[in-house]
Design a protein around this motif. Structure first.
Motif, mmCIF file in Angstrom:
data_model
loop_
_atom_site.group_PDB
_atom_site.id
_atom_site.type_symbol
_atom_site.label_atom_id
_atom_site.label_comp_id
_atom_site.label_asym_id
_atom_site.label_seq_id
_atom_site.Cartn_x
_atom_site.Cartn_y
_atom_site.Cartn_z
ATOM 1 N N TRP A 10 2.862 3.385 -4.514
ATOM 2 C CA TRP A 10 2.303 2.540 -3.445
ATOM 3 C C TRP A 10 2.799 3.000 -2.084
ATOM 4 C CZ3 TRP A 10 -1.499 -0.329 -2.204
ATOM 5 C CH2 TRP A 10 -2.172 -1.101 -3.153
ATOM 6 N N LEU A 14 0.345 4.166 0.896
ATOM 7 C CA LEU A 14 0.273 3.457 2.183
ATOM 8 C C LEU A 14 0.677 4.374 3.329
ATOM 9 C CD1 LEU A 14 1.622 -0.082 1.274
ATOM 10 C CD2 LEU A 14 -0.717 0.632 1.718
ATOM 11 N N GLY A 17 -2.073 6.994 3.811
ATOM 12 C CA GLY A 17 -3.252 6.425 4.475
ATOM 13 C C GLY A 17 -2.990 6.187 5.942
ATOM 14 N N MET B 1 -5.472 0.211 -5.522
ATOM 15 C CA MET B 1 -4.552 1.204 -4.990
ATOM 16 C C MET B 1 -5.291 2.463 -4.549
ATOM 17 S SD MET B 1 -1.398 2.999 -6.934
ATOM 18 C CE MET B 1 -0.380 1.544 -6.852
ATOM 19 N N THR B 4 -7.519 1.674 -1.587
ATOM 20 C CA THR B 4 -6.866 1.651 -0.275
ATOM 21 C C THR B 4 -6.846 3.044 0.345
ATOM 22 O OG1 THR B 4 -5.410 0.009 -1.278
ATOM 23 C CG2 THR B 4 -4.824 0.820 0.907
ATOM 24 N N ALA B 7 -10.309 4.168 1.333
ATOM 25 C CA ALA B 7 -10.790 3.530 2.561
ATOM 26 C C ALA B 7 -10.184 4.191 3.787
ATOM 27 C CB ALA B 7 -10.449 2.041 2.539
ATOM 28 N N ALA B 8 -8.859 4.461 3.748
ATOM 29 C CA ALA B 8 -8.205 5.119 4.881
ATOM 30 C C ALA B 8 -8.806 6.496 5.127
ATOM 31 C CB ALA B 8 -6.706 5.240 4.622
#
Lengths: 115, 95
Positions: A10, A14, A17, B1, B4, B7-8
């Motif tokens: 994760w 994150l 991204g 997950m 996400t 999408a980015a």
């Protein structure tokens, strides 16, 4: 162990991204070509490995992991090379980076190089 | 997950496309298309697992190589006006 891998994955997703978006916003907003190259290199050398490593942590170790490693290797070796070639081509073509010099002081030479 | 990350990457691709359309120099456009290609590689790799079809990784592998060769070829053609001869002047060298 599975929990640690999940959390790590994760974090990679994150962070990857976020850096992806950072590089893209920089590509869109920064003032001249050379600074845009710098913003794009964030996407290519940091966000891409983070996202691919996040995918790698999610899947079972198999041939797909090796393929992801190969994609990672190709991206990390080809992206800086092509960016270097692009910037050198732009320099040979007369494109100049904007510096901290005030355009009012720089005179005509700076004006013509920006056109 | 995976959604996400996808999408980015998709939003980043949109921003890169806007830069490719707006220019202003041809090198900005090449840079934006190069960034778009890199993001496409990531998107293909992520989408394969989002959709449960990891075979897409082969496409990502090929796309990474094509993206590199395409960028080099277009850069060389644009800045030297031909693909064959090596250099404009002796000091400049090849790209």
């Amino acid at each position: 162990m599975g929990m640690i891998i999940e959390v790590l994955s994760w974090i990679f997703f994150l962070l990857g991204g976020f850096l992806c978006l950072t590089g893209a916003v920089g590509l869109l907003r920064l003032p001249d070509f050379f600074s845009r190259v710098h913003a794009n290199s964030i996407t290519e050398t940091l966000a891409a490995p983070l996202l691919l490593c996040g995918v790698m942590l999610q899947i079972e170790p198999s041939l797909d992991t090796v393929k992801l490693l190969m994609v990672l290797f190709f991206l990390l070796s080809t992206s800086p090379t092509s960016t270097h070639a692009l910037v050198k081509g732009a320099l040979l073509d007369g494109e100049l980076p904007t510096t901290g010099v005030d355009p009012a002081d720089a005179g005509e030479e700076d004006e013509s190089s920006n056109s | 997950m995976f959604a996400t990350a996808a999408a980015a990457v998709l939003i980043s691709m949109l921003l890169a496309l806007i830069r490719a359309v707006r220019g202003p120099t041809v090198y900005d456009r090449i840079l934006a298309v190069n960034a778009f290609g890199t993001l496409t590689v990531i998107l293909i790799a992520v989408h394969g697992y989002l959709d449960g079809r990891p075979e897409f990784l082969d496409l990502a592998l090929v796309y990474a190589l094509i993206n590199f060769i395409g960028t080099i070829a277009v850069t060389k053609y644009v800045s030297l006006s031909h693909l064959g001869l090596p250099t404009k002047d002796d000091d400049g060298g090849d790209i």
